[in-house]
Design a protein around this motif. Structure first.
Motif, PDB file in Angstrom:
ATOM      1  N   VAL A 318     -33.986  -2.837 -37.906  1.00 26.09           N
ATOM      2  CA  VAL A 318     -33.458  -3.346 -36.638  1.00 26.09           C
ATOM      3  C   VAL A 318     -33.539  -4.871 -36.603  1.00 26.09           C
ATOM      4  O   VAL A 318     -32.625  -5.545 -36.110  1.00 26.09           O
ATOM      5  CB  VAL A 318     -34.205  -2.720 -35.444  1.00 26.09           C
ATOM      6  CG1 VAL A 318     -33.809  -3.410 -34.141  1.00 26.09           C
ATOM      7  CG2 VAL A 318     -33.903  -1.230 -35.347  1.00 26.09           C
ATOM      8  N   ALA A 319     -34.617  -5.423 -37.136  1.00 24.77           N
ATOM      9  CA  ALA A 319     -34.741  -6.880 -37.183  1.00 24.77           C
ATOM     10  C   ALA A 319     -33.637  -7.498 -38.049  1.00 24.77           C
ATOM     11  O   ALA A 319     -33.048  -8.526 -37.688  1.00 24.77           O
ATOM     12  CB  ALA A 319     -36.110  -7.264 -37.735  1.00 24.77           C
ATOM     13  N   SER A 320     -33.320  -6.859 -39.171  1.00 29.62           N
ATOM     14  CA  SER A 320     -32.254  -7.380 -40.035  1.00 29.62           C
ATOM     15  C   SER A 320     -30.893  -7.262 -39.362  1.00 29.62           C
ATOM     16  O   SER A 320     -30.045  -8.154 -39.511  1.00 29.62           O
ATOM     17  CB  SER A 320     -32.254  -6.639 -41.370  1.00 29.62           C
ATOM     18  OG  SER A 320     -31.856  -5.282 -41.201  1.00 29.62           O
ATOM     19  N   ILE A 321     -30.687  -6.187 -38.610  1.00 30.60           N
ATOM     20  CA  ILE A 321     -29.428  -6.036 -37.868  1.00 30.60           C
ATOM     21  C   ILE A 321     -29.291  -7.153 -36.838  1.00 30.60           C
ATOM     22  O   ILE A 321     -28.229  -7.768 -36.694  1.00 30.60           O
ATOM     23  CB  ILE A 321     -29.371  -4.656 -37.177  1.00 30.60           C
ATOM     24  CG1 ILE A 321     -29.276  -3.534 -38.207  1.00 30.60           C
ATOM     25  CG2 ILE A 321     -28.180  -4.580 -36.219  1.00 30.60           C
ATOM     26  CD1 ILE A 321     -29.379  -2.149 -37.605  1.00 30.60           C
ATOM     27  N   ALA A 322     -30.384  -7.413 -36.114  1.00 28.66           N
ATOM     28  CA  ALA A 322     -30.349  -8.443 -35.076  1.00 28.66           C
ATOM     29  C   ALA A 322     -30.111  -9.832 -35.674  1.00 28.66           C
ATOM     30  O   ALA A 322     -29.287 -10.607 -35.160  1.00 28.66           O
ATOM     31  CB  ALA A 322     -31.652  -8.417 -34.279  1.00 28.66           C
ATOM     32  N   LEU A 354     -24.944  -3.475 -24.228  1.00 28.74           N
ATOM     33  CA  LEU A 354     -25.202  -2.124 -24.733  1.00 28.74           C
ATOM     34  C   LEU A 354     -26.308  -2.134 -25.785  1.00 28.74           C
ATOM     35  O   LEU A 354     -27.132  -1.210 -25.837  1.00 28.74           O
ATOM     36  CB  LEU A 354     -23.920  -1.534 -25.320  1.00 28.74           C
ATOM     37  CG  LEU A 354     -22.773  -1.296 -24.330  1.00 28.74           C
ATOM     38  CD1 LEU A 354     -21.577  -0.670 -25.040  1.00 28.74           C
ATOM     39  CD2 LEU A 354     -23.216  -0.400 -23.180  1.00 28.74           C
ATOM     40  N   VAL A 355     -26.339  -3.167 -26.619  1.00 28.45           N
ATOM     41  CA  VAL A 355     -27.383  -3.267 -27.638  1.00 28.45           C
ATOM     42  C   VAL A 355     -28.750  -3.413 -26.978  1.00 28.45           C
ATOM     43  O   VAL A 355     -29.746  -2.849 -27.454  1.00 28.45           O
ATOM     44  CB  VAL A 355     -27.098  -4.449 -28.592  1.00 28.45           C
ATOM     45  CG1 VAL A 355     -28.312  -4.752 -29.467  1.00 28.45           C
ATOM     46  CG2 VAL A 355     -25.892  -4.136 -29.463  1.00 28.45           C
ATOM     47  N   SER A 356     -28.815  -4.165 -25.883  1.00 27.92           N
ATOM     48  CA  SER A 356     -30.091  -4.316 -25.160  1.00 27.92           C
ATOM     49  C   SER A 356     -30.598  -2.960 -24.664  1.00 27.92           C
ATOM     50  O   SER A 356     -31.792  -2.644 -24.785  1.00 27.92           O
ATOM     51  CB  SER A 356     -29.918  -5.275 -23.982  1.00 27.92           C
ATOM     52  OG  SER A 356     -29.528  -6.555 -24.427  1.00 27.92           O
ATOM     53  N   LEU A 357     -29.678  -2.153 -24.119  1.00 27.22           N
ATOM     54  CA  LEU A 357     -30.062  -0.804 -23.687  1.00 27.22           C
ATOM     55  C   LEU A 357     -30.516   0.044 -24.870  1.00 27.22           C
ATOM     56  O   LEU A 357     -31.481   0.814 -24.776  1.00 27.22           O
ATOM     57  CB  LEU A 357     -28.882  -0.132 -22.977  1.00 27.22           C
ATOM     58  CG  LEU A 357     -28.417  -0.776 -21.672  1.00 27.22           C
ATOM     59  CD1 LEU A 357     -27.153  -0.085 -21.158  1.00 27.22           C
ATOM     60  CD2 LEU A 357     -29.527  -0.700 -20.615  1.00 27.22           C
ATOM     61  N   LEU A 358     -29.825  -0.117 -25.989  1.00 26.20           N
ATOM     62  CA  LEU A 358     -30.155   0.656 -27.192  1.00 26.20           C
ATOM     63  C   LEU A 358     -31.543   0.302 -27.703  1.00 26.20           C
ATOM     64  O   LEU A 358     -32.337   1.180 -28.077  1.00 26.20           O
ATOM     65  CB  LEU A 358     -29.103   0.361 -28.260  1.00 26.20           C
ATOM     66  CG  LEU A 358     -28.966   1.330 -29.424  1.00 26.20           C
ATOM     67  CD1 LEU A 358     -28.596   2.717 -28.922  1.00 26.20           C
ATOM     68  CD2 LEU A 358     -27.894   0.830 -30.385  1.00 26.20           C
ATOM     69  N   LEU A 359     -31.867  -0.981 -27.708  1.00 23.93           N
ATOM     70  CA  LEU A 359     -33.189  -1.412 -28.163  1.00 23.93           C
ATOM     71  C   LEU A 359     -34.287  -0.917 -27.222  1.00 23.93           C
ATOM     72  O   LEU A 359     -35.399  -0.592 -27.670  1.00 23.93           O
ATOM     73  CB  LEU A 359     -33.229  -2.935 -28.276  1.00 23.93           C
ATOM     74  CG  LEU A 359     -32.366  -3.549 -29.384  1.00 23.93           C
ATOM     75  CD1 LEU A 359     -32.395  -5.067 -29.306  1.00 23.93           C
ATOM     76  CD2 LEU A 359     -32.836  -3.083 -30.755  1.00 23.93           C
TER      77      LEU A 359
END
Length: 525
Positions: A318-322, A354-359
């Protein structure tokens, strides 16, 4: 036999990788100037329309709708970064509509229309819209993403982490949908390039046209990734499946890194690497959701073991995606204001929400729901619901990302501000191309390319540039041009003190007794 098939497919993937890395990549094309200018009124019908882009393009279709609403035949040819459209000689008075469709060097079709009027402004039929085609292209792109991320990523998860067949039906359906989406994307790209009706997908021309773009290697890599994943799913050997799924995931990253808006941005070592990491990370994350949801639903004994493995790897993934997503956003946006001011930025802003909700859901899964199951194994319902909601959010994000296919990024739009204003003047006697940099109020440099009517070099002893702005009372301002080592005539630091539609006259002295004069107008911002 399966191992041999796997090695053959892996070899094909390596060959495709070499081909893709050998292709050149450029920015998404943008129309930066037209002559006559969009919305202008000319006294006489021009012989040609010149469309100037920020990069060389390949014209695929140009049409003309005259002031009576009648389609007219035109001829087109590409010259450097311009598309020259030769118009019929008997155009009626009124507003004409020129619609163009070109393919940029990143493989994306670019379409638009401009209007100019002869004598007077009148009503005119508008060119037909592409709503259905765009909807189909978006749907095919969404299906492709589902195959790459839920399909290939699901097989990778089942092989490396889950070590079981949980979620197999979702995975196989995703792969099937992805293969259909990949094939459909190529055909739809062709009819978009050639401005054909939907039935044009049945013609060879559509497929051949699409095959000449950078989309082809990207789709071939995607197809190879999905085929390798399908073979790995049925492999009786875990060691063979590990190798095959690793190759498939590499192909997923490469498929995204060889074509498209972000892949063609500079510096490409950064954007292509970021896209590769982003794509592989998303496949890992999305591919895990189906199998995890099924394990939680069936309350398998292996659930806690699989959750532990996944959670350990999920944090760095997830860190690499961000981080890769942040790098791509910085390159594409170039400013915070672009988040609000551009369509591309609006899509990115919605995606970030949406990514914030996903995280948030991912954090709940790791910190709350998984420890709860460790204490009370039967309490899997909250985790099931959370994973299902994660999957829905992922699909919504992919829906947004697919819309970027139709929206040039802000970095490309900003490039048009840095490109010189281009004016093309064409008569039977001569053809002059004039570049004005920066084409705004203030000091400007003029570059005059003098050619004969057939585009051969024009031999001139002297060249003079005369500018005026009658509407503002600015009388003719005359400057002598100097012939440069590049073969062009240059006039440096010419003051254009106010905006408006300036009149330009170029006098080219051929002999002491012969002079060719061409005139035209240009708009100063």
């Amino acid at each position: 036999m399966r191992l041999v098939a796997g090695h053959v497919v892996a070899s094909l993937a390596a060959l495709l990788l070499a081909l893709c890395l050998a292709t050149s990549a450029h920015a998404h094309a943008v129309l930066i100037a037209a002559e006559p200018a969009d919305g202008s009124v000319v006294t006489e019908a021009p012989k040609t329309v010149v469309l100037r882009f920020n990069e060389a393009v390949a014209p695929t279709a140009v049409s003309l709708l005259d002031a009576t609403g009648k389609p007219r035949d035109v001829t087109i040819r590409a010259v450097d970064q311009s598309v020259m459209v030769t118009l019929p000689a008997d155009l009626p008075q009124g507003t004409q509509v020129v619609s163009y469709r070109v393919v940029s060097q990143d493989g994306h079709p670019v379409a638009g229309s401009l209007l100019f009027s002869i004598g007077v402004v009148t009503g005119s039929a508008a060119p037909a819209g592409d709503g259905l085609l765009h909807a189909l292209i978006w749907l095919a792109r969404l299906g492709l993403y589902l195959g790459l991320f839920a399909g290939v990523g699901g097989v990778f998860f089942a092989t490396w982490i889950g070590q079981g067949a949980a979620g197999g039906r979702l995975i196989m359906w995703s792969l099937a949908i992805g293969l259909i989406g990949a094939i459909a994307s190529l055909g739809l790209q062709g009819i978009d390039l050639l401005n054909l009706p939907i039935t044009g997908v049945l013609t060879w021309a559509a497929w051949a046209s699409a095959a000449g773009t950078s989309l082809l290697p990207a789709l071939l890599l995607a197809i190879v990734a999905m085929l390798i994943a399908a073979l790995a799913w049925r492999s009786p050997s875990f060691s063979a499946a590990w190798i095959s799924t690793a190759v498939a995931m590499i192909c997923v990253g490469l498929s995204l890194a060889v074509s498209g808006h972000a892949a063609t941005a500079s510096p490409q070592w950064l954007t292509r690497t970021a896209l590769f990491i982003h794509g592989v990370g998303l496949a890992f994350w999305i591919g895990a959701l189906g199998p995890l949801a099924m394990l939680a639903w069936q309350r398998k004994d292996s659930l806690l073991r699989v959750l532990g493995r996944f959670s350990t790897l999920a944090v760095p993934v997830v860190a690499s995606i961000a981080l890769s997503g942040l790098a791509l956003a910085v390159v594409q946006l170039e400013s915070f204001g672009a988040l609000i001011d551009t369509g591309y930025g609006n899509i990115l802003l919605a995606k970030l929400v949406l990514v914030s909700l996903l995280l948030t859901l991912a954090a709940l899964n790791r910190l709350v729901f998984t420890p709860t199951i460790a204490r009370e194994f039967h309490r899997t319902r909250p985790l099931q619901r959370s994973i299902a909601l994660e999957f829905v959010l992922m699909i919504a994000i992919l829906c947004l990302v697919a819309l970027w296919r139709f929206t040039p990024p802000p970095r490309v739009l900003a490039m048009s501000d840095d490109v010189p204003l281009a004016v093309h003047i064409h008569t039977d006697a001569a053809m002059f191309q004039v570049l004005i940099a920066p084409g705004r109020v203030g000091q400007n440099d003029f570059v005059l390319q003098l050619m004969n009517g057939d585009a051969s070099p024009f031999a001139a002893k002297e060249a003079t540039l005369t500018l005026s702005l009658p509407d503002r009372g600015i009388e003719p301002l005359e400057r002598s041009a100097a012939l440069g080592p590049d073969g062009y005539w240059h006039v440096k630091k010419v003051p254009l003190p106010v905006p408006g539609r300036w009149h330009m006259q170029i006098d080219a002295l051929v002999t002491d007794f012969k002079k060719v004069t061409l005139e035209d107008d240009f708009e100063v911002r």
